[in-house]
Scaffold this motif. Structure first.
Motif, PDB file in Angstrom:
ATOM      1  N   SER A  82       3.757  59.351 -35.707  1.00 30.44           N
ATOM      2  CA  SER A  82       3.293  60.633 -34.751  1.00 30.44           C
ATOM      3  C   SER A  82       2.485  61.705 -35.345  1.00 30.44           C
ATOM      4  O   SER A  82       2.163  62.407 -35.084  1.00 30.44           O
ATOM      5  CB  SER A  82       4.627  61.142 -33.852  1.00 30.44           C
ATOM      6  N   THR A  83       2.639  61.659 -36.837  1.00 27.78           N
ATOM      7  CA  THR A  83       2.030  62.726 -37.642  1.00 27.78           C
ATOM      8  C   THR A  83       0.677  62.259 -37.961  1.00 27.78           C
ATOM      9  O   THR A  83      -0.093  63.210 -38.631  1.00 27.78           O
ATOM     10  CB  THR A  83       2.839  62.949 -38.952  1.00 27.78           C
ATOM     11  N   VAL A  84       0.099  61.251 -37.523  1.00 30.36           N
ATOM     12  CA  VAL A  84      -1.304  60.729 -37.642  1.00 30.36           C
ATOM     13  C   VAL A  84      -1.593  60.858 -36.213  1.00 30.36           C
ATOM     14  O   VAL A  84      -1.474  59.728 -35.636  1.00 30.36           O
ATOM     15  CB  VAL A  84      -1.277  59.351 -38.452  1.00 30.36           C
ATOM     16  N   HIS A  85      -2.365  61.792 -35.629  1.00 30.60           N
ATOM     17  CA  HIS A  85      -2.704  61.620 -34.392  1.00 30.60           C
ATOM     18  C   HIS A  85      -3.495  60.586 -33.722  1.00 30.60           C
ATOM     19  O   HIS A  85      -3.384  60.443 -32.593  1.00 30.60           O
ATOM     20  CB  HIS A  85      -3.328  63.201 -33.924  1.00 30.60           C
ATOM     21  N   GLY A  86      -4.316  60.142 -34.620  1.00 22.74           N
ATOM     22  CA  GLY A  86      -5.294  58.956 -34.059  1.00 22.74           C
ATOM     23  C   GLY A  86      -4.637  57.766 -33.577  1.00 22.74           C
ATOM     24  O   GLY A  86      -5.063  57.151 -32.802  1.00 22.74           O
ATOM     25  N   HIS A  87      -3.099  57.619 -34.048  1.00 23.49           N
ATOM     26  CA  HIS A  87      -2.585  56.449 -33.585  1.00 23.49           C
ATOM     27  C   HIS A  87      -2.347  56.575 -31.911  1.00 23.49           C
ATOM     28  O   HIS A  87      -2.741  55.418 -31.176  1.00 23.49           O
ATOM     29  CB  HIS A  87      -1.055  56.272 -33.962  1.00 23.49           C
ATOM     30  N   ALA A  88      -2.190  57.738 -31.176  1.00 23.40           N
ATOM     31  CA  ALA A  88      -1.799  57.844 -29.939  1.00 23.40           C
ATOM     32  C   ALA A  88      -3.182  57.832 -29.188  1.00 23.40           C
ATOM     33  O   ALA A  88      -3.484  57.169 -28.031  1.00 23.40           O
ATOM     34  CB  ALA A  88      -1.145  59.099 -29.617  1.00 23.40           C
ATOM     35  N   GLU A  89      -4.017  58.381 -30.012  1.00 28.25           N
ATOM     36  CA  GLU A  89      -5.620  58.479 -29.285  1.00 28.25           C
ATOM     37  C   GLU A  89      -6.255  56.997 -29.271  1.00 28.25           C
ATOM     38  O   GLU A  89      -6.891  56.709 -28.064  1.00 28.25           O
ATOM     39  CB  GLU A  89      -6.353  59.565 -30.148  1.00 28.25           C
ATOM     40  N   TRP A  92      -4.861  54.969 -26.426  1.00 28.18           N
ATOM     41  CA  TRP A  92      -5.464  55.240 -25.093  1.00 28.18           C
ATOM     42  C   TRP A  92      -6.928  54.497 -24.933  1.00 28.18           C
ATOM     43  O   TRP A  92      -7.158  53.764 -23.918  1.00 28.18           O
ATOM     44  CB  TRP A  92      -5.694  56.725 -24.692  1.00 28.18           C
ATOM     45  N   LEU A  93      -7.696  54.625 -26.074  1.00 26.46           N
ATOM     46  CA  LEU A  93      -8.995  53.830 -25.754  1.00 26.46           C
ATOM     47  C   LEU A  93      -8.791  52.407 -25.823  1.00 26.46           C
ATOM     48  O   LEU A  93      -9.534  51.761 -25.094  1.00 26.46           O
ATOM     49  CB  LEU A  93      -9.671  54.341 -27.145  1.00 26.46           C
ATOM     50  N   LEU A  94      -7.811  52.012 -26.385  1.00 32.18           N
ATOM     51  CA  LEU A  94      -7.552  50.350 -26.436  1.00 32.18           C
ATOM     52  C   LEU A  94      -6.878  49.853 -24.946  1.00 32.18           C
ATOM     53  O   LEU A  94      -7.240  49.088 -24.562  1.00 32.18           O
ATOM     54  CB  LEU A  94      -6.623  49.910 -27.389  1.00 32.18           C
ATOM     55  N   THR A  95      -6.105  51.053 -24.377  1.00 29.10           N
ATOM     56  CA  THR A  95      -5.546  50.547 -23.036  1.00 29.10           C
ATOM     57  C   THR A  95      -6.536  50.408 -22.168  1.00 29.10           C
ATOM     58  O   THR A  95      -6.618  49.531 -21.282  1.00 29.10           O
ATOM     59  CB  THR A  95      -4.515  51.762 -22.596  1.00 29.10           C
ATOM     60  N   CYS A  96      -7.619  51.056 -22.081  1.00 24.35           N
ATOM     61  CA  CYS A  96      -8.706  50.919 -21.169  1.00 24.35           C
ATOM     62  C   CYS A  96      -9.510  49.640 -21.308  1.00 24.35           C
ATOM     63  O   CYS A  96     -10.173  49.414 -20.431  1.00 24.35           O
ATOM     64  CB  CYS A  96      -9.666  52.119 -21.376  1.00 24.35           C
ATOM     65  N   VAL A  97      -9.241  48.797 -22.480  1.00 26.25           N
ATOM     66  CA  VAL A  97      -9.907  47.423 -22.422  1.00 26.25           C
ATOM     67  C   VAL A  97      -8.863  46.449 -22.115  1.00 26.25           C
ATOM     68  O   VAL A  97      -9.111  45.131 -22.518  1.00 26.25           O
ATOM     69  CB  VAL A  97     -10.745  47.151 -23.722  1.00 26.25           C
ATOM     70  N   THR A  98      -7.647  46.600 -21.888  1.00 25.69           N
ATOM     71  CA  THR A  98      -6.424  45.710 -22.129  1.00 25.69           C
ATOM     72  C   THR A  98      -5.828  45.437 -20.533  1.00 25.69           C
ATOM     73  O   THR A  98      -5.500  46.287 -19.947  1.00 25.69           O
ATOM     74  CB  THR A  98      -5.320  46.215 -22.899  1.00 25.69           C
ATOM     75  N   PRO A  99      -6.085  44.061 -20.282  1.00 25.06           N
ATOM     76  CA  PRO A  99      -5.800  43.478 -18.904  1.00 25.06           C
ATOM     77  C   PRO A  99      -4.264  43.715 -18.828  1.00 25.06           C
ATOM     78  O   PRO A  99      -3.743  43.335 -19.620  1.00 25.06           O
ATOM     79  CB  PRO A  99      -6.156  42.198 -18.778  1.00 25.06           C
ATOM     80  N   ILE A 100      -3.888  44.409 -17.670  1.00 19.86           N
ATOM     81  CA  ILE A 100      -2.111  44.394 -17.533  1.00 19.86           C
ATOM     82  C   ILE A 100      -1.617  43.208 -17.713  1.00 19.86           C
ATOM     83  O   ILE A 100      -0.513  43.003 -18.284  1.00 19.86           O
ATOM     84  CB  ILE A 100      -2.039  45.174 -16.089  1.00 19.86           C
ATOM     85  N   GLY A 101      -2.281  42.090 -17.033  1.00 18.88           N
ATOM     86  CA  GLY A 101      -1.473  40.723 -17.222  1.00 18.88           C
ATOM     87  C   GLY A 101      -1.172  40.290 -18.659  1.00 18.88           C
ATOM     88  O   GLY A 101      -0.206  39.845 -18.868  1.00 18.88           O
ATOM     89  N   TRP A 102      -2.034  40.672 -19.817  1.00 21.94           N
ATOM     90  CA  TRP A 102      -1.741  40.399 -20.991  1.00 21.94           C
ATOM     91  C   TRP A 102      -0.392  41.024 -21.314  1.00 21.94           C
ATOM     92  O   TRP A 102       0.344  40.433 -22.086  1.00 21.94           O
ATOM     93  CB  TRP A 102      -2.864  40.933 -21.924  1.00 21.94           C
ATOM     94  N   LEU A 103      -0.033  42.020 -20.896  1.00 25.88           N
ATOM     95  CA  LEU A 103       1.061  43.026 -21.023  1.00 25.88           C
ATOM     96  C   LEU A 103       2.409  42.618 -20.530  1.00 25.88           C
ATOM     97  O   LEU A 103       3.343  42.519 -21.159  1.00 25.88           O
ATOM     98  CB  LEU A 103       0.835  44.469 -21.171  1.00 25.88           C
ATOM     99  N   GLU A 104       2.040  42.117 -19.268  1.00 34.25           N
ATOM    100  CA  GLU A 104       3.203  41.726 -18.616  1.00 34.25           C
ATOM    101  C   GLU A 104       3.666  40.357 -19.192  1.00 34.25           C
ATOM    102  O   GLU A 104       5.060  39.906 -18.793  1.00 34.25           O
ATOM    103  CB  GLU A 104       3.071  41.501 -17.166  1.00 34.25           C
ATOM    104  N   ARG A 105       3.071  39.584 -19.737  1.00 40.48           N
ATOM    105  CA  ARG A 105       3.290  38.378 -20.399  1.00 40.48           C
ATOM    106  C   ARG A 105       4.257  38.384 -21.591  1.00 40.48           C
ATOM    107  O   ARG A 105       4.750  37.593 -22.115  1.00 40.48           O
ATOM    108  CB  ARG A 105       2.078  37.510 -20.671  1.00 40.48           C
ATOM    109  N   ALA A 132      -3.143  49.436 -31.639  1.00 42.07           N
ATOM    110  CA  ALA A 132      -3.687  50.833 -32.392  1.00 42.07           C
ATOM    111  C   ALA A 132      -3.332  51.083 -33.815  1.00 42.07           C
ATOM    112  O   ALA A 132      -4.125  51.274 -34.789  1.00 42.07           O
ATOM    113  CB  ALA A 132      -3.575  51.998 -31.655  1.00 42.07           C
ATOM    114  N   ASP A 133      -1.819  50.956 -34.153  1.00 43.88           N
ATOM    115  CA  ASP A 133      -1.428  51.235 -35.370  1.00 43.88           C
ATOM    116  C   ASP A 133      -1.956  50.283 -36.557  1.00 43.88           C
ATOM    117  O   ASP A 133      -2.282  50.508 -37.798  1.00 43.88           O
ATOM    118  CB  ASP A 133       0.069  50.661 -35.413  1.00 43.88           C
ATOM    119  N   ILE A 134      -2.409  49.006 -36.055  1.00 46.50           N
ATOM    120  CA  ILE A 134      -3.011  48.217 -37.097  1.00 46.50           C
ATOM    121  C   ILE A 134      -4.475  48.464 -37.168  1.00 46.50           C
ATOM    122  O   ILE A 134      -4.926  48.582 -38.227  1.00 46.50           O
ATOM    123  CB  ILE A 134      -2.647  46.744 -36.617  1.00 46.50           C
ATOM    124  N   LEU A 135      -5.234  48.351 -35.968  1.00 50.70           N
ATOM    125  CA  LEU A 135      -6.731  48.458 -35.928  1.00 50.70           C
ATOM    126  C   LEU A 135      -7.171  49.684 -36.397  1.00 50.70           C
ATOM    127  O   LEU A 135      -8.333  49.830 -36.937  1.00 50.70           O
ATOM    128  CB  LEU A 135      -6.967  48.163 -34.611  1.00 50.70           C
TER     129      LEU A 135
END
Ligand code: AQP
Length: 328
Positions: A82-89, A92-105, A132-135
């Motif tokens: 949480s001390t490196v703000h980019g993780h959360a940011e 969000w950017l990746l959330t917008c390219v991730t289909p919900i179905g991938w997460l529900e599985r 996001a942590d990795i990428l």
């Protein structure tokens, strides 16, 4: 340029020998071969409610245990997520390219959401934050236990989807699993993964358990109805005890078989307990020394965040540019 290694641990519950053999021991082994970043992923921890005071002290406990286990903070960056703000940011950017179905599985989502009365959105988004942590560090290698392999696959899928939509941006991260100890099972129930959040006094050996407690837990471990080790018919509980011994000792399979074949379960357990105690006692001594100076730990974590923030900022900026966001 050296390839980058990234991995992390949630500051929840008590770190156990599964976390150690599955992940941290591997980090220590490879850290100097790469540019290494090890995170205490507090934003992941809060996907399930954590009492704030407990969370604050767990973060420092995990930092102390990283160093006591052999992470070299002069070489490897130790970072509180949480001390490196980019993780959360970036999440969000990746959330917008991730289909919900991938997460529900995701199997971890299914298992953890069953235990909750109200399922927080964070629990579903957990693997996107992990991606996001990795990428964000363009990490090429991610050493984890086997339970995280599915999340890693998802991180690659997300990276690939982003790259195909917006052009080559992310390095594809590879999963690195240990040969022994990739999935340490519960001592009380060898059909279930050893887990920090599982209830049951005899379930897990914590890295900070007293030697007497470690011995008691291992001596009470569930085995099966056979009296002695038979490598042709190994039950799950015995496989687990043998792999704990092998994970700590580093013995080859042939040495394990020559030594343990025909050994009575009581003697096997005694030897496993002594092997674990002989590794954890010095680790605990180092932990006491490290945590006796809180300013030292705070300095390590501050320095870690300062070291990696420019990498994180550059990736977030690049991703925003690729997506067409305003980046003056
Ligand atoms: N039983 C295990 N055997 C081998 N590796 C394991 N890991 C976890 N459990 C085992 C690996 O430890 C690293 C850190 O785990 P985490 O903190 O991210 O959480 P987790 O995977 O969800 O582990 P826990 O202990 O079960 O925590 P809770 O109960 O809080 O969810 C990871 O690399 C993981 O693979």
């Amino acid at each position: 340029m050296k390839s980058r290694v990234l991995s992390g641990v949630q500051p929840t519950g008590n770190l156990h020998i599964g976390n150690y053999l599955g992940a941290i021991k591997n980090w220590v082994r490879i850290q100097h071969d790469y540019e290494s970043i090890f995170c205490i992923v507090d934003l992941h921890a809060i996907t399930v409610y954590q009492p704030p005071e407990e969370l604050r002290s767990k973060i420092l406990e995990i930092a102390g245990l990283f160093i006591a286990s052999g992470i070299d903070p002069k070489h490897s960056a130790m970072v509180v997520q949480s001390t490196v703000h980019g993780h959360a940011e970036l999440s969000w950017l990746l959330t917008c390219v991730t289909p919900i179905g991938w997460l529900e599985r995701m199997t971890q989502y299914k298992a953890k959401s069953q235990a909750q009365e109200t399922i927080g959105d964070g629990l579903l988004q957990y693997p996107v934050l992990m991606a996001a942590d990795i990428l964000i560090y363009q990490a090429g290698i991610v050493p984890v236990g086997d339970d995280q392999a599915q999340h890693l696959e998802l991180a690659r899928d997300i990276a690939q989807r982003f790259n195909s939509l917006y052009g080559d941006t992310f390095v594809m991260p590879a999963t690195s699993l240990p040969l022994v100890g990739a999935r340490v099972m519960g001592l009380d129930d060898p059909t279930k993964k050893m887990s920090k959040s599982a209830a049951g006094a005899g379930h897990a050996v914590a890295l900070l358990d007293e030697p007497g407690v470690i011995r008691k837990k291992i001596m009470r471990a569930t085995t099966d109805s056979q009296p002695a080790v038979d490598f042709a018919h190994l039950g799950e509980g015995v496989v687990n005890l043998l792999s704990i011994f092998q994970g700590f000792s580093g013995w080859s399979q042939s040495r394990m078989e020559a030594h343990f074949a025909g050994m009575r379960y009581g003697d096997l357990k005694k030897q496993v307990a002594e092997m674990v105690v002989s590794h954890l006692e010095p680790l605990q001594q180092r932990y006491r020394e490290i945590t006796s100076d809180p300013a030292y730990l705070a300095g390590v974590l501050r320095e870690g965040a300062e070291r990696v923030s420019p990498i994180a900022d550059a990736t977030v900026r690049l991703v925003k540019q690729r997506m067409g966001l305003y980046t003056p």
